[in-house]
Every structure is written in C-alpha cells, then in structure tokens.
Design a protein around this motif. Sequence first.
Motif, PDB file in Angstrom:
ATOM      1  N   ASP A 102       0.852  -1.182   0.000  1.00 31.02           N
ATOM      2  CA  ASP A 102       0.000   0.000   0.000  1.00 31.02           C
ATOM      3  C   ASP A 102       0.896   1.242   0.000  1.00 31.02           C
ATOM      4  N   ILE A 103       0.830   2.012  -1.075  1.00 33.93           N
ATOM      5  CA  ILE A 103       1.662   3.223  -1.182  1.00 33.93           C
ATOM      6  C   ILE A 103       0.827   4.495  -1.040  1.00 33.93           C
ATOM      7  N   THR A 104      -0.386   4.359  -0.551  1.00 30.43           N
ATOM      8  CA  THR A 104      -1.325   5.475  -0.459  1.00 30.43           C
ATOM      9  C   THR A 104      -0.722   6.690   0.255  1.00 30.43           C
ATOM     10  N   GLU A 105       0.022   6.475   1.320  1.00 28.81           N
ATOM     11  CA  GLU A 105       0.541   7.577   2.131  1.00 28.81           C
ATOM     12  C   GLU A 105       1.913   8.088   1.677  1.00 28.81           C
ATOM     13  N   LYS A 106       2.499   7.471   0.662  1.00 23.96           N
ATOM     14  CA  LYS A 106       3.818   7.908   0.203  1.00 23.96           C
ATOM     15  C   LYS A 106       3.720   9.222  -0.560  1.00 23.96           C
ATOM     16  N   GLN A 107       4.780   9.990  -0.496  1.00 22.05           N
ATOM     17  CA  GLN A 107       4.851  11.273  -1.173  1.00 22.05           C
ATOM     18  C   GLN A 107       5.165  11.078  -2.657  1.00 22.05           C
ATOM     19  N   VAL A 108       4.597  11.932  -3.485  1.00 20.10           N
ATOM     20  CA  VAL A 108       4.942  11.964  -4.902  1.00 20.10           C
ATOM     21  C   VAL A 108       6.286  12.670  -5.031  1.00 20.10           C
ATOM     22  N   THR A 109       7.260  11.991  -5.619  1.00 19.33           N
ATOM     23  CA  THR A 109       8.571  12.586  -5.857  1.00 19.33           C
ATOM     24  C   THR A 109       9.041  12.195  -7.251  1.00 19.33           C
ATOM     25  N   GLU A 110      10.028  12.935  -7.741  1.00 20.12           N
ATOM     26  CA  GLU A 110      10.671  12.551  -8.998  1.00 20.12           C
ATOM     27  C   GLU A 110      11.532  11.334  -8.715  1.00 20.12           C
ATOM     28  N   ARG A 111      11.416  10.321  -9.557  1.00 20.46           N
ATOM     29  CA  ARG A 111      12.136   9.074  -9.365  1.00 20.46           C
ATOM     30  C   ARG A 111      12.788   8.662 -10.673  1.00 20.46           C
ATOM     31  N   VAL A 168      19.734   1.799 -19.786  1.00 21.81           N
ATOM     32  CA  VAL A 168      18.340   2.216 -19.703  1.00 21.81           C
ATOM     33  C   VAL A 168      18.174   3.229 -18.574  1.00 21.81           C
ATOM     34  N   THR A 169      17.430   4.289 -18.852  1.00 23.08           N
ATOM     35  CA  THR A 169      17.025   5.252 -17.834  1.00 23.08           C
ATOM     36  C   THR A 169      15.503   5.381 -17.893  1.00 23.08           C
ATOM     37  N   VAL A 170      14.865   5.215 -16.743  1.00 21.59           N
ATOM     38  CA  VAL A 170      13.408   5.347 -16.651  1.00 21.59           C
ATOM     39  C   VAL A 170      13.097   6.400 -15.591  1.00 21.59           C
ATOM     40  N   LYS A 171      12.103   7.256 -15.885  1.00 17.18           N
ATOM     41  CA  LYS A 171      11.734   8.335 -14.971  1.00 17.18           C
ATOM     42  C   LYS A 171      10.231   8.369 -14.757  1.00 17.18           C
ATOM     43  N   THR A 172       9.843   8.885 -13.594  1.00 16.81           N
ATOM     44  CA  THR A 172       8.445   9.146 -13.284  1.00 16.81           C
ATOM     45  C   THR A 172       8.368  10.184 -12.180  1.00 16.81           C
ATOM     46  N   LYS A 173       7.184  10.717 -11.978  1.00 13.70           N
ATOM     47  CA  LYS A 173       6.828  11.461 -10.770  1.00 13.70           C
ATOM     48  C   LYS A 173       5.743  10.620 -10.138  1.00 13.70           C
ATOM     49  N   GLY A 174       6.057  10.016  -9.013  1.00 13.75           N
ATOM     50  CA  GLY A 174       5.078   9.106  -8.441  1.00 13.75           C
ATOM     51  C   GLY A 174       5.392   8.758  -7.001  1.00 13.75           C
ATOM     52  N   MET A 175       4.661   7.744  -6.515  1.00 22.93           N
ATOM     53  CA  MET A 175       4.774   7.327  -5.121  1.00 22.93           C
ATOM     54  C   MET A 175       5.612   6.067  -4.949  1.00 22.93           C
ATOM     55  N   THR A 176       6.110   5.508  -6.032  1.00 24.60           N
ATOM     56  CA  THR A 176       6.979   4.340  -5.934  1.00 24.60           C
ATOM     57  C   THR A 176       7.998   4.392  -7.062  1.00 24.60           C
ATOM     58  N   GLY A 177       9.082   3.675  -6.884  1.00 23.68           N
ATOM     59  CA  GLY A 177      10.211   3.768  -7.794  1.00 23.68           C
ATOM     60  C   GLY A 177      10.026   3.035  -9.104  1.00 23.68           C
ATOM     61  N   VAL A 178      10.990   3.234  -9.999  1.00 22.33           N
ATOM     62  CA  VAL A 178      10.929   2.673 -11.348  1.00 22.33           C
ATOM     63  C   VAL A 178      12.060   1.675 -11.625  1.00 22.33           C
ATOM     64  N   GLU A 179      12.611   1.105 -10.555  1.00 17.51           N
ATOM     65  CA  GLU A 179      13.686   0.133 -10.751  1.00 17.51           C
ATOM     66  C   GLU A 179      13.221  -1.064 -11.567  1.00 17.51           C
ATOM     67  N   MET A 180      12.061  -1.594 -11.233  1.00 22.01           N
ATOM     68  CA  MET A 180      11.568  -2.774 -11.935  1.00 22.01           C
ATOM     69  C   MET A 180      11.292  -2.476 -13.406  1.00 22.01           C
ATOM     70  N   GLY A 191      12.337   9.159  -3.618  1.00 19.51           N
ATOM     71  CA  GLY A 191      11.631   8.257  -2.724  1.00 19.51           C
ATOM     72  C   GLY A 191      12.122   8.304  -1.298  1.00 19.51           C
ATOM     73  N   LYS A 192      11.365   7.636  -0.425  1.00 18.23           N
ATOM     74  CA  LYS A 192      11.634   7.614   1.015  1.00 18.23           C
ATOM     75  C   LYS A 192      12.984   6.991   1.351  1.00 18.23           C
ATOM     76  N   SER A 193      13.350   5.955   0.612  1.00 18.24           N
ATOM     77  CA  SER A 193      14.614   5.273   0.909  1.00 18.24           C
ATOM     78  C   SER A 193      15.826   6.031   0.378  1.00 18.24           C
ATOM     79  N   GLY A 194      15.594   7.083  -0.377  1.00 21.34           N
ATOM     80  CA  GLY A 194      16.696   7.926  -0.841  1.00 21.34           C
ATOM     81  C   GLY A 194      17.387   7.379  -2.071  1.00 21.34           C
ATOM     82  N   ASP A 195      18.506   8.002  -2.373  1.00 23.38           N
ATOM     83  CA  ASP A 195      19.254   7.644  -3.566  1.00 23.38           C
ATOM     84  C   ASP A 195      20.114   6.404  -3.321  1.00 23.38           C
TER      85      ASP A 195
END
Length: 166
Positions: free
Chosen positions: A18-27, A101-113, A150-154
């Motif tokens: 559940d990522i409902t409470e996570k902040q939207v950040t550039e990832r 590969v570089t993937v970007k988003t503005k969202g509440m979860t990362g784009v590693e996958m 994201g919350k876990s940082g870089d």
Amino acid sequence: MSESLTHFNEQQRARMVDITEKQVTERTAVVKSRVVMKPETLNRIKAGRVGKGDVLAVAQVAGIMAAKKTSDMIPMCHPLALTGVDIRFSDNEKDTLYIDVTVKTKGMTGVEMEALTAATVAGLTVYDMCKAMDKEMIVGPTYLVKKTGGKSGDFSNDIEISLAFE
C-alpha cells in the motif's frame, strides 16, 4: 536492510504494498545490461545485415514497451505513469553489445523494476532477432546502477559487473 518483508500480509500471503501515504517525488532508475555474441553477429547488427530487420530499433521499442507493461508481468508491481524511458546501445567493437536504460516518473513508488524489465526485454529481443545465426549469445548480467527519489533515498551501485567466461 529491513527485517520485515513488505510484500506479505499478516497471514504471510502475497500482497501489493500500500503506497497510499507515500509522497509523490521525482524518481529515476538507471540499469545496465549486455549481450555477448560472436563478433560476426555484432558486425551484422551494426551493418544492418540481419534478415529480421533493424535489430537495435526493434530492441529499443521492445524495451520501451516492456517498461510500460512491467506491472502486467511482475505481479506485485504498481502500474506507473512513466514520464520517460531512454534506451541507449553501445559496443566494445568486438563481441559485446551494451544496453543502458534510464526510466523516470513522478510518483509514489520507484521505477527500478521498469528499468530492469526494459533492459532485459531489449536484450532478449536482440537474442530473438539474431538466434538463427548465433545461438550461443549470453544475455546479462542486468543490474541496477542507480536510483533517485523516494523515502529510501538515492542508491548508487559502484560495482561494475563483468562476465567471467574467459
């Protein structure tokens, strides 16, 4: 490293986090992969002499499509609105095609996958298009180089993976 596994509920059954409470950040996530092949195979790819078409163009589109469809393939991945997917190819002038590969988003979860999936599918597409002339190709390793946001940082992976087949 966290002791609890976030993809399991209190019954130890799989769940999507559940990522409902996570902040939207550039990832951003950056991934590297490679395809090792016979020198003749690499030369034919670069010269555009592969019967199925432009290998790198098809692999690039396949990788982008895979990034966009990651949540359809990986059960616990959230569907994401990606803001950018860039796939670049280079080679060692010998027997290895590199995939960055570089993937970007503005969202509440990362784009590693999404980045890992894009790189893997791009490599598999190269294999598919060239397997008639080189069934000995090796796809990978594929690995996360860095992620931002994201919350876990870089995160930055300073290890350069090499193939130890020699």
